[in-house]
Design a protein around this motif. Sequence first.
Motif, PDB file in Angstrom:
ATOM      1  N   UNK A  31       0.778  -1.231   0.000  1.00 22.53           N
ATOM      2  CA  UNK A  31       0.000   0.000   0.000  1.00 22.53           C
ATOM      3  C   UNK A  31       0.807   1.277   0.000  1.00 22.53           C
ATOM      4  N   UNK A  32       2.153   1.186  -0.050  1.00 26.31           N
ATOM      5  CA  UNK A  32       2.993   2.382   0.010  1.00 26.31           C
ATOM      6  C   UNK A  32       3.829   2.513  -1.254  1.00 26.31           C
ATOM      7  N   UNK A  33       3.830   3.722  -1.822  1.00 25.12           N
ATOM      8  CA  UNK A  33       4.605   3.980  -3.035  1.00 25.12           C
ATOM      9  C   UNK A  33       6.098   3.987  -2.720  1.00 25.12           C
ATOM     10  N   UNK A  34       6.880   3.271  -3.564  1.00 24.95           N
ATOM     11  CA  UNK A  34       8.318   3.180  -3.339  1.00 24.95           C
ATOM     12  C   UNK A  34       9.048   3.161  -4.678  1.00 24.95           C
ATOM     13  N   UNK A  35      10.276   3.603  -4.657  1.00 23.02           N
ATOM     14  CA  UNK A  35      11.223   3.399  -5.760  1.00 23.02           C
ATOM     15  C   UNK A  35      12.580   3.175  -5.108  1.00 23.02           C
ATOM     16  N   UNK A  36      13.504   4.101  -5.360  1.00 21.09           N
ATOM     17  CA  UNK A  36      14.791   4.020  -4.667  1.00 21.09           C
ATOM     18  C   UNK A  36      14.600   4.224  -3.175  1.00 21.09           C
ATOM     19  N   UNK A  37      13.639   5.049  -2.834  1.00 23.78           N
ATOM     20  CA  UNK A  37      13.294   5.293  -1.431  1.00 23.78           C
ATOM     21  C   UNK A  37      11.795   5.584  -1.352  1.00 23.78           C
ATOM     22  N   UNK A  38      11.275   5.631  -0.148  1.00 21.53           N
ATOM     23  CA  UNK A  38       9.864   5.928   0.048  1.00 21.53           C
ATOM     24  C   UNK A  38       9.624   7.414  -0.190  1.00 21.53           C
ATOM     25  N   UNK A  39       8.652   7.719  -1.025  1.00 18.90           N
ATOM     26  CA  UNK A  39       8.304   9.112  -1.307  1.00 18.90           C
ATOM     27  C   UNK A  39       7.346   9.598  -0.216  1.00 18.90           C
ATOM     28  N   UNK A  40       7.916  10.095   0.886  1.00 20.03           N
ATOM     29  CA  UNK A  40       7.109  10.469   2.049  1.00 20.03           C
ATOM     30  C   UNK A  40       6.116  11.576   1.723  1.00 20.03           C
ATOM     31  N   UNK A  41       6.550  12.568   0.976  1.00 21.56           N
ATOM     32  CA  UNK A  41       5.675  13.705   0.668  1.00 21.56           C
ATOM     33  C   UNK A  41       4.470  13.265  -0.149  1.00 21.56           C
ATOM     34  N   UNK A  42       4.699  12.464  -1.195  1.00 20.74           N
ATOM     35  CA  UNK A  42       3.615  12.010  -2.053  1.00 20.74           C
ATOM     36  C   UNK A  42       2.662  11.086  -1.286  1.00 20.74           C
ATOM     37  N   UNK A  43       3.223  10.201  -0.473  1.00 16.79           N
ATOM     38  CA  UNK A  43       2.387   9.268   0.296  1.00 16.79           C
ATOM     39  C   UNK A  43       1.511  10.034   1.281  1.00 16.79           C
ATOM     40  N   UNK A  44       2.096  11.004   1.975  1.00 10.62           N
ATOM     41  CA  UNK A  44       1.316  11.779   2.938  1.00 10.62           C
ATOM     42  C   UNK A  44       0.183  12.538   2.247  1.00 10.62           C
ATOM     43  N   UNK A  45       0.465  13.059   1.057  1.00 13.73           N
ATOM     44  CA  UNK A  45      -0.567  13.780   0.305  1.00 13.73           C
ATOM     45  C   UNK A  45      -1.722  12.850  -0.069  1.00 13.73           C
ATOM     46  N   UNK A  46      -1.400  11.663  -0.539  1.00 10.07           N
ATOM     47  CA  UNK A  46      -2.440  10.709  -0.948  1.00 10.07           C
ATOM     48  C   UNK A  46      -3.206  10.176   0.261  1.00 10.07           C
ATOM     49  N   UNK A  47      -2.487   9.913   1.336  1.00 14.71           N
ATOM     50  CA  UNK A  47      -3.133   9.388   2.544  1.00 14.71           C
ATOM     51  C   UNK A  47      -4.123  10.412   3.096  1.00 14.71           C
ATOM     52  N   UNK A  48      -3.708  11.667   3.178  1.00 14.76           N
ATOM     53  CA  UNK A  48      -4.596  12.716   3.698  1.00 14.76           C
ATOM     54  C   UNK A  48      -5.814  12.900   2.806  1.00 14.76           C
ATOM     55  N   UNK A  49      -5.615  12.829   1.504  1.00  9.33           N
ATOM     56  CA  UNK A  49      -6.725  12.973   0.567  1.00  9.33           C
ATOM     57  C   UNK A  49      -7.752  11.864   0.785  1.00  9.33           C
ATOM     58  N   UNK A  50      -7.276  10.641   0.953  1.00  6.60           N
ATOM     59  CA  UNK A  50      -8.186   9.511   1.176  1.00  6.60           C
ATOM     60  C   UNK A  50      -8.861   9.618   2.541  1.00  6.60           C
ATOM     61  N   UNK A  51      -8.106  10.066   3.545  1.00 10.03           N
ATOM     62  CA  UNK A  51      -8.685  10.226   4.888  1.00 10.03           C
ATOM     63  C   UNK A  51      -9.815  11.243   4.883  1.00 10.03           C
ATOM     64  N   UNK A  52      -9.600  12.386   4.247  1.00 12.08           N
ATOM     65  CA  UNK A  52     -10.625  13.426   4.209  1.00 12.08           C
ATOM     66  C   UNK A  52     -11.832  12.977   3.385  1.00 12.08           C
ATOM     67  N   UNK A  53     -11.593  12.182   2.343  1.00 15.36           N
ATOM     68  CA  UNK A  53     -12.713  11.655   1.549  1.00 15.36           C
ATOM     69  C   UNK A  53     -13.596  10.756   2.412  1.00 15.36           C
ATOM     70  N   UNK A  54     -12.969   9.864   3.156  1.00 10.08           N
ATOM     71  CA  UNK A  54     -13.731   8.960   4.014  1.00 10.08           C
ATOM     72  C   UNK A  54     -14.423   9.732   5.136  1.00 10.08           C
ATOM     73  N   UNK A  55     -13.727  10.722   5.679  1.00 14.24           N
ATOM     74  CA  UNK A  55     -14.310  11.520   6.753  1.00 14.24           C
ATOM     75  C   UNK A  55     -15.575  12.234   6.284  1.00 14.24           C
ATOM     76  N   UNK A  56     -15.520  12.814   5.101  1.00 17.20           N
ATOM     77  CA  UNK A  56     -16.692  13.516   4.566  1.00 17.20           C
ATOM     78  C   UNK A  56     -17.843  12.549   4.299  1.00 17.20           C
ATOM     79  N   UNK A  57     -17.523  11.347   3.842  1.00 17.78           N
ATOM     80  CA  UNK A  57     -18.577  10.347   3.626  1.00 17.78           C
ATOM     81  C   UNK A  57     -19.288  10.027   4.936  1.00 17.78           C
ATOM     82  N   UNK A  58     -18.529   9.878   6.007  1.00 26.67           N
ATOM     83  CA  UNK A  58     -19.114   9.563   7.310  1.00 26.67           C
ATOM     84  C   UNK A  58     -19.958  10.731   7.813  1.00 26.67           C
TER      85      UNK A  58
END
Length: 452
Positions: free
Chosen positions: A148-175
């Motif tokens: 479930x985590x994007x990786x290449x040479x290293x973990x892209x922390x910035x991109x992962x945090x952006x996607x995780x927050x986007x999904x979290x807020x989507x689920x929060x609004x649904x609830x």
Amino acid sequence: MSYWRTELSLSLKGYNIKTNYIHIRRGIFQGDSLSPLWFCLALNPLSAILNNTGYGFLIKGSTGIEFKLNHLLYMDDIKLYAANASELRGLLQSTEQFSNDIKMSFGLEKCRTLSLDRGKVKKAEGYDLQDGGIIDAMAKDDNYKYLGLLQTLRIDHKEIKSRICKEYYRRLKEILGTVLKSKNIFKAINTFAMPTITYTFGIVKWTDTDIGNIERTTRVLLTKYWFHHPKSATDRVTLPRAEGGRGLVDLRRLYSKLIKNLQNYFLSKESSPLHQTVTLADNGYTRLDLLHSKEVEPLVADAEYLKAKLNQWASKPLHGRFAQELRGPHVDIAASTSWLRRGELFAETEGFMIAIQDQVIPTKNYLKYIAKTNVEDDLCRRCYQKSETIQHITGSCQALAASEYTQRHNDVAKIIHLALGRKYDLLKDDYPYWKYSPSPVLENDNIQRILG
């Protein structure tokens, strides 16, 4: 796998029924609790096969300790490591042969190879499978998802945090867009929305600022949907309902606990060369910082942390008044917070009740002394005698005594009247309390009560 077979037997009252041998062709039946265990047992030999190849990537610890790692395996997600292209091909061949034996096919759309030379992505060819399939090589700017985590040479922390927050807020609004009762709203947030973030704790490098922004945005969305007053105490949102709060997960506390638990897990694996090597090699590379984790102060116990939060809430000049009264010597906390623990109100109603207790409703006293607005005086708009505070409005305004206070008294007495009527079988119909109109006398063949 072509030689795998089993037989089923049934014993009942002295009789024994046994089937002929059943040849296992492929797959494991799903839908019962044993399926994951059987699946892991079926894949476990692959781990031994890969380790016996002697191939792998050498991890070096700070004290000279070394460990050769050639794979990570979680259920059917496997990640192979090799020192060079030849070793990687050997590991892929072993994996392919084993997969063919147990009749498990590769998900080629999810498979990729990546070659590195001195920390840089190197152009490489894909891998041709025996059945004609191809595992493509990754380009320089490509990435892949592992667990479930994007990786290449290293973990892209910035991109992962952006996607995780986007999904979290989507689920929060649904609830928040549902018509669930308040307790279920917050329970759904804790169990459906929050795990999208907590899943990454210990892997993604979240900062205190990141966590604070998520908590702040969560309260903003609660306010947008009228579930939280913007001026209400923020401490109460993450306090347990039994303590007067609303039961939302304390993300900051949970983050600290999970980080500490992961650190303790690695430090406790003294008999595992892999865990020891990783501990000595992690010199600030991950959020765990395992090499220096022993130097970190121990985490405060849950009881002490809760006590500190309650004290912080009670210490506030305005919001803390209710907290202090709730813990008065003659107050039953369990009874006083039972309405929160039941959670039967809609979240909007519960938020309004919390705002009243926090005394952030715009009374004239609040507007004059707290909000500092241009109000000529703070006298009650009904009686014009005393300061218009929450306490005055709810219990000491003479102008309301003969009307609203009396009606409030009668509404409560009506509910008691209804409960007594049901208790003694004096009422046959199941009245909702808001539709019930009491009769002066209720009676039946066995009992008579004057309840008017």
